[in-house]
Design a protein around this motif. Sequence first.
Motif, PDB file in Angstrom:
ATOM      1  N   MET A  13       0.809  -1.218   0.000  1.00 38.12           N
ATOM      2  CA  MET A  13       0.000   0.000   0.000  1.00 38.12           C
ATOM      3  C   MET A  13       0.845   1.271   0.000  1.00 38.12           C
ATOM      4  O   MET A  13       0.333   2.353  -0.223  1.00 38.12           O
ATOM      5  CB  MET A  13      -0.924   0.012   1.215  1.00 38.12           C
ATOM      6  CG  MET A  13      -2.146  -0.869   1.060  1.00 38.12           C
ATOM      7  SD  MET A  13      -3.359  -0.189  -0.068  1.00 38.12           S
ATOM      8  CE  MET A  13      -3.559  -1.550  -1.198  1.00 38.12           C
ATOM      9  N   SER A  14       2.154   1.165   0.286  1.00 43.21           N
ATOM     10  CA  SER A  14       2.973   2.362   0.430  1.00 43.21           C
ATOM     11  C   SER A  14       3.075   3.170  -0.864  1.00 43.21           C
ATOM     12  O   SER A  14       3.380   4.363  -0.825  1.00 43.21           O
ATOM     13  CB  SER A  14       4.376   1.988   0.913  1.00 43.21           C
ATOM     14  OG  SER A  14       5.000   1.119  -0.011  1.00 43.21           O
ATOM     15  N   TYR A  30       0.629   3.919  -2.786  1.00 45.17           N
ATOM     16  CA  TYR A  30      -0.623   4.622  -3.038  1.00 45.17           C
ATOM     17  C   TYR A  30      -0.730   5.913  -2.222  1.00 45.17           C
ATOM     18  O   TYR A  30      -0.021   6.108  -1.246  1.00 45.17           O
ATOM     19  CB  TYR A  30      -1.814   3.714  -2.712  1.00 45.17           C
ATOM     20  CG  TYR A  30      -1.943   2.528  -3.647  1.00 45.17           C
ATOM     21  CD1 TYR A  30      -2.370   2.700  -4.962  1.00 45.17           C
ATOM     22  CD2 TYR A  30      -1.651   1.244  -3.213  1.00 45.17           C
ATOM     23  CE1 TYR A  30      -2.495   1.611  -5.818  1.00 45.17           C
ATOM     24  CE2 TYR A  30      -1.772   0.151  -4.061  1.00 45.17           C
ATOM     25  CZ  TYR A  30      -2.188   0.340  -5.359  1.00 45.17           C
ATOM     26  OH  TYR A  30      -2.302  -0.727  -6.207  1.00 45.17           O
ATOM     27  N   THR A  44      -6.166   6.309  -0.515  1.00 36.50           N
ATOM     28  CA  THR A  44      -6.296   4.902  -0.895  1.00 36.50           C
ATOM     29  C   THR A  44      -5.854   3.995   0.250  1.00 36.50           C
ATOM     30  O   THR A  44      -6.519   2.991   0.560  1.00 36.50           O
ATOM     31  CB  THR A  44      -5.462   4.622  -2.153  1.00 36.50           C
ATOM     32  OG1 THR A  44      -5.868   5.521  -3.189  1.00 36.50           O
ATOM     33  CG2 THR A  44      -5.644   3.197  -2.629  1.00 36.50           C
ATOM     34  N   GLN A  45      -4.752   4.342   0.897  1.00 32.45           N
ATOM     35  CA  GLN A  45      -4.263   3.560   2.030  1.00 32.45           C
ATOM     36  C   GLN A  45      -5.312   3.474   3.131  1.00 32.45           C
ATOM     37  O   GLN A  45      -5.490   2.423   3.767  1.00 32.45           O
ATOM     38  CB  GLN A  45      -2.985   4.193   2.582  1.00 32.45           C
ATOM     39  CG  GLN A  45      -1.813   4.195   1.614  1.00 32.45           C
ATOM     40  CD  GLN A  45      -0.673   5.074   2.091  1.00 32.45           C
ATOM     41  OE1 GLN A  45      -0.801   5.779   3.093  1.00 32.45           O
ATOM     42  NE2 GLN A  45       0.440   5.047   1.376  1.00 32.45           N
ATOM     43  N   HIS A  96      -7.884   0.675   2.145  1.00 30.45           N
ATOM     44  CA  HIS A  96      -7.513  -0.706   1.845  1.00 30.45           C
ATOM     45  C   HIS A  96      -6.483  -1.333   2.766  1.00 30.45           C
ATOM     46  O   HIS A  96      -6.437  -2.559   2.884  1.00 30.45           O
ATOM     47  CB  HIS A  96      -6.988  -0.791   0.402  1.00 30.45           C
ATOM     48  CG  HIS A  96      -8.037  -0.539  -0.634  1.00 30.45           C
ATOM     49  ND1 HIS A  96      -8.965  -1.489  -1.004  1.00 30.45           N
ATOM     50  CD2 HIS A  96      -8.305   0.572  -1.364  1.00 30.45           C
ATOM     51  CE1 HIS A  96      -9.766  -0.982  -1.936  1.00 30.45           C
ATOM     52  NE2 HIS A  96      -9.383   0.260  -2.177  1.00 30.45           N
ATOM     53  N   GLU A  97      -5.629  -0.554   3.404  1.00 27.87           N
ATOM     54  CA  GLU A  97      -4.522  -1.139   4.169  1.00 27.87           C
ATOM     55  C   GLU A  97      -5.027  -1.962   5.350  1.00 27.87           C
ATOM     56  O   GLU A  97      -5.977  -1.592   6.032  1.00 27.87           O
ATOM     57  CB  GLU A  97      -3.598  -0.034   4.686  1.00 27.87           C
ATOM     58  CG  GLU A  97      -2.401  -0.544   5.470  1.00 27.87           C
ATOM     59  CD  GLU A  97      -1.519  -1.468   4.664  1.00 27.87           C
ATOM     60  OE1 GLU A  97      -1.136  -2.535   5.191  1.00 27.87           O
ATOM     61  OE2 GLU A  97      -1.213  -1.135   3.497  1.00 27.87           O
ATOM     62  N   ARG A 128      -2.971  -0.179   9.295  1.00 24.45           N
ATOM     63  CA  ARG A 128      -3.425   0.973   8.504  1.00 24.45           C
ATOM     64  C   ARG A 128      -2.757   2.249   9.001  1.00 24.45           C
ATOM     65  O   ARG A 128      -2.361   3.109   8.217  1.00 24.45           O
ATOM     66  CB  ARG A 128      -4.948   1.084   8.565  1.00 24.45           C
ATOM     67  CG  ARG A 128      -5.533   2.043   7.541  1.00 24.45           C
ATOM     68  CD  ARG A 128      -7.043   1.863   7.398  1.00 24.45           C
ATOM     69  NE  ARG A 128      -7.376   0.573   6.792  1.00 24.45           N
ATOM     70  CZ  ARG A 128      -8.614   0.169   6.529  1.00 24.45           C
ATOM     71  NH1 ARG A 128      -9.650   0.950   6.828  1.00 24.45           N
ATOM     72  NH2 ARG A 128      -8.842  -1.008   5.972  1.00 24.45           N
ATOM     73  N   VAL A 183       1.052   2.473   7.775  1.00 27.65           N
ATOM     74  CA  VAL A 183       1.226   2.928   6.397  1.00 27.65           C
ATOM     75  C   VAL A 183       0.862   4.397   6.266  1.00 27.65           C
ATOM     76  O   VAL A 183       1.534   5.165   5.573  1.00 27.65           O
ATOM     77  CB  VAL A 183       0.394   2.050   5.440  1.00 27.65           C
ATOM     78  CG1 VAL A 183       0.398   2.639   4.034  1.00 27.65           C
ATOM     79  CG2 VAL A 183       0.964   0.639   5.411  1.00 27.65           C
TER      80      VAL A 183
END
Length: 392
Positions: free
Chosen positions: A1-2, A4, A8-9, A12-13, A68, A71
């Motif tokens: 995820m990094s 994005y 977005t993180q 989804h993270e 989450r 990130v």
Amino acid sequence: MSKYHPQTQLIHEGLERSPFGETAEALYLTSGFTYDNAEQAEARFKQEETGFLYSRFGNPTVRAFEERMIVLEGDGAQDARATATGMAAVTTALFSLVKTGDHVVAAQALFSSCRYVVETLLPRFGVECTLVDGRELSEWKSAMRPNTKVLFLETPSNPLLEICDMQAIAHLAHENDAKLVVDNVFATPILQKPFAFGADVVVYSATKHIDGQGRCLGGVILGAADFIADDVGQFIRQTGPSLSPFNAWVMLKALETLSLRVQAHCDNAEAIVEFLATHKQVERIYYPHDASHPQHNLAMAQMSRGGSLIAFDVKGDKQKTFAIANALRLILISNNLGDAKSLITHPATTTHSKLSQEARDALSIKNGTLRLSVGLEHGDDIIADLDQALNG
């Protein structure tokens, strides 16, 4: 995820789906976990095999929230542990860094419960503390001792939004083999990244903007992997200030909209600052990105926007200030902050009432000081409510 963007993180993270393939994060309301056999239980307790043991130690939903946050916080946040409250995060972080005989230097402009921890609680266990004006690097330097292990600050501070130069203070800490702990609750990870300025540990009250809707309590500590696993992880495991899975699930869902909410908070706050700056009943405003702030340039360098908190001094005594607060119709009187609803409080008699008058005077907290947590209502409605109360 990094790779994005944060938006977005935040959606989804940390999402590890169960065999059912759910789209939303699963909520694991369980105190314990089973093992396939006794050998597997032994291996997990020896940390020879990964897996969950007991929800006081770790839980899949709580871990998703932690991942989450890792990130989102970015470089420097190698690991994280969630806690039951923001104060549990502060207390756990500090107690995980010091022992009897150590010394802590802290900015005097702290939330009163944080001051209690450093001024009263730590000394009971043989840890000395020196409070300094966090804005003055010379005071940090003068307070350093050979046994100084932690420098602790919040920036912007509660309630008058003072700014500390994190990069300079981090450099001082590292020159003296100490760690810098930053409470980043007012700025949020959306507006400010303390690790980028040299912080070693970052703490949050997730109760505030991270939940952002006044529903539940929580906190989180971020830092180096070994510190989080060996020190913070052990402290939480043995003493129990753990975040409940349900609260972690609420925080996970709230993180999906954190960036949108913080930007909307800032839009409203900027309009309100412009209104208050010219109001005849307002003596002074405190807002990091307003040109009148004495540390405006530093705030601009450290924070991408000014945040959701505004402090201001009204003309008059406590009775007049109370009358203004009581006249508000939309804005609610509450000592919470970072909420979707606009909230106002009188720090001298609420959040900082436990401080001595001398301490409040040193922080410039007056009987006419109000702290406004700007919500997500339409900005024009918030301004109209302030206007009618101030003119009443």
